[in-house]
Design an enzyme around this catalytic site. Structure first.
Site, PDB file in Angstrom:
ATOM      1  N   PHE A 125      24.074  72.028  -8.045  1.00 15.67           N
ATOM      2  CA  PHE A 125      23.897  72.517  -9.411  1.00 15.67           C
ATOM      3  C   PHE A 125      23.217  71.519 -10.330  1.00 15.67           C
ATOM      4  CE2 PHE A 125      27.813  70.068  -9.905  1.00 15.67           C
ATOM      5  CZ  PHE A 125      27.605  69.440 -11.130  1.00 15.67           C
TER       6      PHE A 125
ATOM      7  N   LYS B 183      18.735  78.342  -0.359  1.00 12.66           N
ATOM      8  CA  LYS B 183      19.903  78.839  -1.092  1.00 12.66           C
ATOM      9  C   LYS B 183      20.146  77.932  -2.289  1.00 12.66           C
ATOM     10  CE  LYS B 183      24.236  78.046  -1.080  1.00 12.66           C
ATOM     11  NZ  LYS B 183      24.537  78.269  -2.521  1.00 12.66           N
TER      12      LYS B 183
ATOM     13  N   GLU C 284      24.780  78.828  -6.656  1.00 15.37           N
ATOM     14  CA  GLU C 284      25.094  80.083  -7.340  1.00 15.37           C
ATOM     15  C   GLU C 284      25.374  79.865  -8.822  1.00 15.37           C
ATOM     16  OE1 GLU C 284      28.956  78.493  -5.555  1.00 15.37           O
ATOM     17  OE2 GLU C 284      26.808  78.563  -5.062  1.00 15.37           O
TER      18      GLU C 284
ATOM     19  N   CYS D  93      23.902  61.957  -8.848  1.00 15.77           N
ATOM     20  CA  CYS D  93      24.431  61.214  -7.700  1.00 15.77           C
ATOM     21  C   CYS D  93      23.978  59.761  -7.716  1.00 15.77           C
ATOM     22  CB  CYS D  93      24.016  61.880  -6.395  1.00 15.77           C
ATOM     23  SG  CYS D  93      22.254  61.821  -6.060  1.00 15.77           S
TER      24      CYS D  93
ATOM     25  N   GLU E 180      34.711  60.156  -6.856  1.00 10.17           N
ATOM     26  CA  GLU E 180      33.479  60.371  -7.615  1.00 10.17           C
ATOM     27  C   GLU E 180      33.817  61.343  -8.751  1.00 10.17           C
ATOM     28  OE1 GLU E 180      28.790  61.505  -6.883  1.00 10.17           O
ATOM     29  OE2 GLU E 180      30.311  62.472  -5.638  1.00 10.17           O
TER      30      GLU E 180
END
Length: 508
Positions: free
Chosen positions: A159, A183, A186, A291, A390
């Protein structure tokens, strides 16, 4: 916090992309695409049906038979047109990205631009995909190799970078001659769908890029589909480990970029303003949902005296909607915000000091946003959850050590190895750090050392599963396989009969 519910038909539905057409899904399960600043549902994303996912994969396999035989020059020409269209639509892409993901418009434009750089690099594919040749390995014999496409590849996206990460994947893959089943997350599918629209406009043939949607069902389908030869993934460790294990068990090639805990080491001889500003920007930018964020600061020796100034700088930054004059946007979801607050609170109970507390921040006019303000914890130990987990939030964890050796031991004992940075004026300290630190990407007075596409994104240890990284030379290697040919064109073959001895080349 209440999400504003709207009738299903009042918002748009995200389509599948199959055979060059945007097709309405027949899904029975739908995900809300929520603007994280307002709480409004802005679209509905399907869990693509098994039939739709099978159709998309079969279509990718069929299209690859013709696409692999398109010349490298013509595949590159498509990418040249594609990079032009992305440039022309950069602001529109950023607006879509900000609405669904929440990051500021300036940050969203950076998201698009870093992806654009990969598209630009793919335009060098004629050189990147070259094989190797040695003539006369033996008398009248030559050996040469080609890098050939794998077939159908797949990409599973996170995301936090709705433009950059898809652009890490499908441009490199298809310019190598593969097709891709993509993909998007979502939570943020809209930016990817706009990128797909531009790809078709650029001349990407029908079926070369297909897009499905969904959560676990879609991920497991990709892992299991026999047509798919390789999978690229970026996201959290739980999903990354699952995908790597399940897909490699099926014989697939996998590059799985996972979690991180990136340390920024501040030496006493560092440029104080640069070091502190770098820590604040890299930890709070994009609401800490990167990240490669420097989420952990390690002050060495007397540098700890600068911590109050660090807190003062961070306290001036405020979250807000991305399309306004905000320093950073909201968390992606209420669940992500609540998890971050839980980690902060648990660490506080274990003795950490919350010297800058963003847990109760509100934003005028946006009561339903997923707000978490800048937060800094000091007095942290390596056993506290704020260090071991994290957090993926605008939270900076601060530790102090006596020496550079202590800092190196701390970093190398952490399981993650995505990136790290040191701030120093000493060449000797910098060189010691770059040689001894066990992390894949190292910044020297650079807070977020994400390499440009001529290199590869080289996270290490628990931050990566798989042995070939994204983009650059390793990206090309990941999306291709090597075929080596040895030929004998001796004008005067002299056969003395069949031989069962080991053939030896190079004697003649």
């Amino acid at each position: 916090m209440m999400r504003r519910t709207v009738p299903f038909l009042a918002v748009s539905t995200v389509k599948n992309l199959i055979d060059g057409k945007f097709v309405e899904s027949k899904a029975s399960k739908w995900f809300d695409v929520v603007n994280p600043a307002t709480g409004d549902v802005i679209a509905k994303c399907p869990q693509s049906t098994q039939e739709e996912m099978k159709e998309a994969t079969a279509n990718a396999a069929a299209a690859q038979k013709a696409w692999r035989n398109v010349s490298v020059s013509n595949r590159v020409r498509v990418m040249l047109k594609y990079q032009q269209l992305i440039r022309e639509n950069q602001k529109k892409l950023a607006e879509i990205l900000t609405e669904e993901q929440g990051k500021t418009l300036a940050d969203a434009e950076g998201d698009v631009f870093r992806g654009l750089e990969i598209v630009e690099h793919s335009c060098s594919m004629g050189t990147l995909i070259m094989g190797e040749t040695v003539d006369n390995v033996s008398a009248h014999m030559d050996t040469y190799s080609y890098r050939q496409p794998l077939g159908v590849t797949a990409g599973i996206c996170p995301f936090n970078f709705p433009a950059m990460i898809p652009l890490w994947m499908f441009p490199m893959s298809i310019t190598c001659g593969n097709t891709m089943l993509l993909k998007p997350s979502e939570k943020v599918p809209l930016t990817t769908m706009k990128l797909a629209e531009l790809a078709l406009e650029a001349g990407v043939p029908a079926g070369v890029v297909n897009i499905i949607h969904g959560g676990h069902d879609a991920v497991n389908f990709i892992c299991d589909a026999p047509e798919i030869r390789a999978i690229s993934f970026v996201g959290g460790n739980a999903a990354g480990e699952h995908i790597f294990a399940r897909a490699t068990a099926k014989g697939k090639r996998v590059q799985s970029n996972c979690g991180a805990k990136n340390h920024g080491v501040i030496m006493p001889d560092a440029d104080k303003e640069h070091a502190l500003n770098s820590l604040v920007g890299s930890s709070l930018g994009a609401c800490g949902q990167r990240c490669m964020a420097l989420s952990t600061a390690v002050f060495v020796g007397d540098a700890k005296e600068w911590i109050p100034e660090l807190v003062a700088k961070a306290s001036g930054l405020r979250p807000g909607p991305g399309n306004k004059s905000s320093d950073f946007g909201p968390m992606i979801s209420k669940e992500a915000r609540d998890r971050a607050i839980r980690i902060i609170t648990e660490s506080e109970k274990q003795g950490a000091k919350v010297v800058l507390d963003g847990r109760h921040v509100t934003v005028d006019g946006y009561p339903n946003g997923n707000w978490l303000g800048a937060t800094i914890l000091t007095g942290v130990t390596t056993s506290m959850p704020c260090y071991t987990e994290e957090i993926f939030a605008p939270v900076l964890v601060v530790l102090t050590v006596d020496t550079l050796d202590d800092a190196l031991q701390m970093i190398n004992s952490n399981p993650y190895g995505n990136g790290t940075a040191i701030f120093t004026a000493s060449g000797a300290a910098a060189r010691k750090f770059q040689n001894e630190v066990d992390a894949g990407q190292v910044g020297i007075n650079v807070p977020i050392p994400v390499p440009l596409p001529y290199f590869s994104f080289t996270g290490s240890r628990a931050s990566i599963r798989g042995d070939l990284h994204f983009y650059g030379k390793q990206g090309v290697q990941f999306y291709t396989q090597t075929k080596t040919i040895t030929s004998n064109w001796n004008p005067k073959f002299k056969s003395t009969g069949a031989t069962v001895n080991m053939p030896i080349l190079g004697r003649e």
